[in-house]
Design an enzyme around this catalytic site. Structure first.
Site, PDB file in Angstrom:
ATOM      1  CE  LYS A 116     -16.002   4.637 -54.583  1.00 14.47           C
ATOM      2  NZ  LYS A 116     -14.735   5.066 -54.047  1.00 14.47           N
ATOM      3  CE  LYS A 198     -14.013  -2.271 -56.184  1.00 12.53           C
ATOM      4  NZ  LYS A 198     -13.481  -0.927 -56.356  1.00 12.53           N
ATOM      5  CE  LYS A 201     -11.149   0.449 -47.679  1.00 10.18           C
ATOM      6  NZ  LYS A 201      -9.877   0.447 -48.289  1.00 10.18           N
TER       7      LYS A 201
HETATM    8  P1  TYM Z   1      -8.832   2.206 -52.857  1.00  5.25           P
HETATM    9  O1  TYM Z   1      -8.509   2.759 -51.513  1.00  5.25           O
HETATM   10  O2  TYM Z   1     -10.260   1.972 -53.209  1.00  5.25           O
HETATM   11  O3  TYM Z   1      -8.084   0.837 -53.079  1.00  5.25           O
HETATM   12  C1  TYM Z   1      -6.706   0.696 -52.786  1.00  5.25           C
HETATM   13  C2  TYM Z   1      -6.040  -0.218 -53.804  1.00  5.25           C
HETATM   14  O4  TYM Z   1      -6.609  -1.522 -53.771  1.00  5.25           O
HETATM   15  C3  TYM Z   1      -6.998  -1.923 -55.083  1.00  5.25           C
HETATM   16  N1  TYM Z   1      -8.212  -2.760 -54.974  1.00  5.25           N
HETATM   17  C4  TYM Z   1      -8.343  -3.995 -55.480  1.00  5.25           C
HETATM   18  N2  TYM Z   1      -7.500  -4.768 -56.175  1.00  5.25           N
HETATM   19  C5  TYM Z   1      -7.946  -6.006 -56.542  1.00  5.25           C
HETATM   20  N3  TYM Z   1      -9.160  -6.498 -56.237  1.00  5.25           N
HETATM   21  C6  TYM Z   1     -10.047  -5.748 -55.536  1.00  5.25           C
HETATM   22  N4  TYM Z   1     -11.235  -6.242 -55.219  1.00  5.25           N
HETATM   23  C7  TYM Z   1      -9.649  -4.438 -55.121  1.00  5.25           C
HETATM   24  N5  TYM Z   1     -10.255  -3.449 -54.418  1.00  5.25           N
HETATM   25  C8  TYM Z   1      -9.369  -2.435 -54.341  1.00  5.25           C
HETATM   26  C9  TYM Z   1      -7.260  -0.624 -55.819  1.00  5.25           C
HETATM   27  O5  TYM Z   1      -7.140  -0.786 -57.207  1.00  5.25           O
HETATM   28  C10 TYM Z   1      -6.186   0.268 -55.250  1.00  5.25           C
HETATM   29  O6  TYM Z   1      -4.959   0.075 -55.928  1.00  5.25           O
HETATM   30  N6  TYM Z   1      -8.441   6.188 -55.853  1.00  5.25           N
HETATM   31  C11 TYM Z   1      -7.694   5.190 -55.129  1.00  5.25           C
HETATM   32  C12 TYM Z   1      -6.723   5.780 -54.134  1.00  5.25           C
HETATM   33  C13 TYM Z   1      -5.770   6.775 -54.700  1.00  5.25           C
HETATM   34  C14 TYM Z   1      -4.635   6.487 -55.491  1.00  5.25           C
HETATM   35  C15 TYM Z   1      -4.021   7.743 -55.724  1.00  5.25           C
HETATM   36  C16 TYM Z   1      -4.108   5.306 -56.000  1.00  5.25           C
HETATM   37  C17 TYM Z   1      -5.827   8.108 -54.499  1.00  5.25           C
HETATM   38  N7  TYM Z   1      -4.770   8.697 -55.125  1.00  5.25           N
HETATM   39  C18 TYM Z   1      -2.880   7.825 -56.509  1.00  5.25           C
HETATM   40  C19 TYM Z   1      -2.952   5.412 -56.781  1.00  5.25           C
HETATM   41  C20 TYM Z   1      -2.363   6.654 -57.020  1.00  5.25           C
HETATM   42  C21 TYM Z   1      -8.662   4.315 -54.344  1.00  5.25           C
HETATM   43  O7  TYM Z   1      -9.719   4.729 -53.990  1.00  5.25           O
HETATM   44  O8  TYM Z   1      -8.156   3.109 -53.981  1.00  5.25           O
END
Ligand code: TYM
Length: 332
Positions: A116, A198, A201
């Site tokens: 990032k 990956k 969005k």
């Molecule tokens: P975020 O918002 O980027 O993504 C949300 C969830 O989607 C999953 N994900 C994917 N899984 C499979 N293939 C993909 N291409 C893909 N892109 C995203 C992510 O693994 C995630 O589960 N840091 C986290 C948010 C967060 C969080 C937490 C998660 C903040 N606090 C506590 C769990 C527990 C994030 O940015 O996810």
């Protein structure tokens, strides 16, 4: 709420746009499936979104939209606690304490920070660097057993476990040590245009991802345009055929078929047929979600009620852990 001895789940997503098929297959489907068996707590992690610059109005809208997407996918506020992270101040408070038990060296190793900061060179802020500490606070506040996420969050959970173990080592058993819960198929859905990265969005090329709200024709069109290879044989081989392997995983994930069954089904058929079948299966899976989403977005009062109750329930649970932490470190 939550009078049982069931195991506890916490997870969250960032309100930075409409969810993709990656978010849905990697995490959201497990969130929904686990609701009966576990005590689940799901948060719209809006504080995390401040690491990039947003328009206030847009962030406000995206938070509500993400809540509606959670519910449209099947997160049920009658069964689970659903809330906005910024409504429960304990997240920010525990974040500070845990930051004092986290080493800069550990944070320096985070691959997501490296990726990032390379992408947003103009805004490598301290929040982006300490983001995994806030994520650790989210999870540890609720004495979480399991965290359903996609593969990309595994490293962040490892650091959360390390921080918790370090704190427990000094003060006794304060935190439950959380385990990641990652699906066997669909844990890392790849870009349709660049199948070695990956699906995301924030990708500028809209053909690279399927949005949860893409109309069926758009979904099929995007799959037809998906980058594959010239062999014209549907078989699973991540090294040689990342594009087709990604499509096979997606199809397996939405249809419940095994990889072998899919390979058999498309033996002797071309990529054209296969891509259309995957696109139609995905469109069919998302259709009911899209219908519910539109209804929910017209029910703002209901969404606000969900958030109010969610914040009360979450705050009650979170304050138990925060009080314990403050007492241990000498702040109470
Ligand atoms: P975020 O918002 O980027 O993504 C949300 C969830 O989607 C999953 N994900 C994917 N899984 C499979 N293939 C993909 N291409 C893909 N892109 C995203 C992510 O693994 C995630 O589960 N840091 C986290 C948010 C967060 C969080 C937490 C998660 C903040 N606090 C506590 C769990 C527990 C994030 O940015 O996810």
């Amino acid at each position: 709420m939550f009078m049982t001895k069931k195991k506890r789940i916490f997870s969250g997503m960032q309100p930075t746009g409409i969810l993709t098929l990656g978010n849905y297959l990697g995490a959201m489907r497990n969130w929904v499936a686990l609701q009966d068996e576990y005590e689940c707590i799901y948060s719209v992690v809006d504080l995390h979104s401040l690491t990039i610059r947003n328009e206030a109005k847009e962030l406000r809208e995206q938070r509500m939209s993400l809540l509606a997407q959670y519910l449209a996918c099947g997160v049920d506020p009658e069964k689970s606690i659903v809330f906005m992270q910024s409504h429960v101040s304990a997240h920010a408070e525990l974040n500070w304490v845990l930051g004092c038990y986290t080493y800069v060296g550990e944070l320096n190793r985070m691959t997501q920070f490296k990726e990032k900061s390379a992408k947003h060179e103009e805004n490598v802020n301290a929040g982006l660097f300490t983001y995994p500490v806030l994520m650790a606070a989210d999870v540890l506040l609720y004495q979480t057993d399991l965290v359903p996420v996609g593969n990309d969050q595994k490293q962040h959970l490892e650091i959360a476990r390390d921080i918790a173990e370090r704190f427990n080592g000094v003060y006794g058993n304060v935190f439950q040590i959380p385990e990641p819960y990652i699906p066997k198929v669909g844990a890392r859905i790849m870009s349709l245009q660049e199948p070695t990265s990956k699906m995301s969005k924030s990708d500028e090329n809209k053909n690279s991802y399927i949005s949860l709200l893409d109309p069926p024709q758009t979904i099929v069109k995007k799959f037809k345009r998906a980058v594959t290879d010239s062999e014209a044989v549907v078989r699973y081989d991540l090294e040689e055929k990342p594009g087709i392997s990604n499509l096979i995983s997606i199809y397996a994930s939405v249809s419940g078929k095994t990889l072998e069954e899919i390979v058999e089904e498309f033996e002797g058929k071309g990529y054209g047929d296969f891509k259309v079948s995957v696109g139609e299966a995905v469109a069919e899976t998302l259709r009911p979600v899209q219908e519910r989403y539109q209804e929910l977005m017209n029910s703002k009062d209901y969404l606000n009620d969900v958030l109010k109750k969610g914040a009360e329930d979450a705050a009650r649970l979170a304050s138990r852990t925060l009080d314990k932490v403050y007492k241990k470190v000498g702040l109470l």
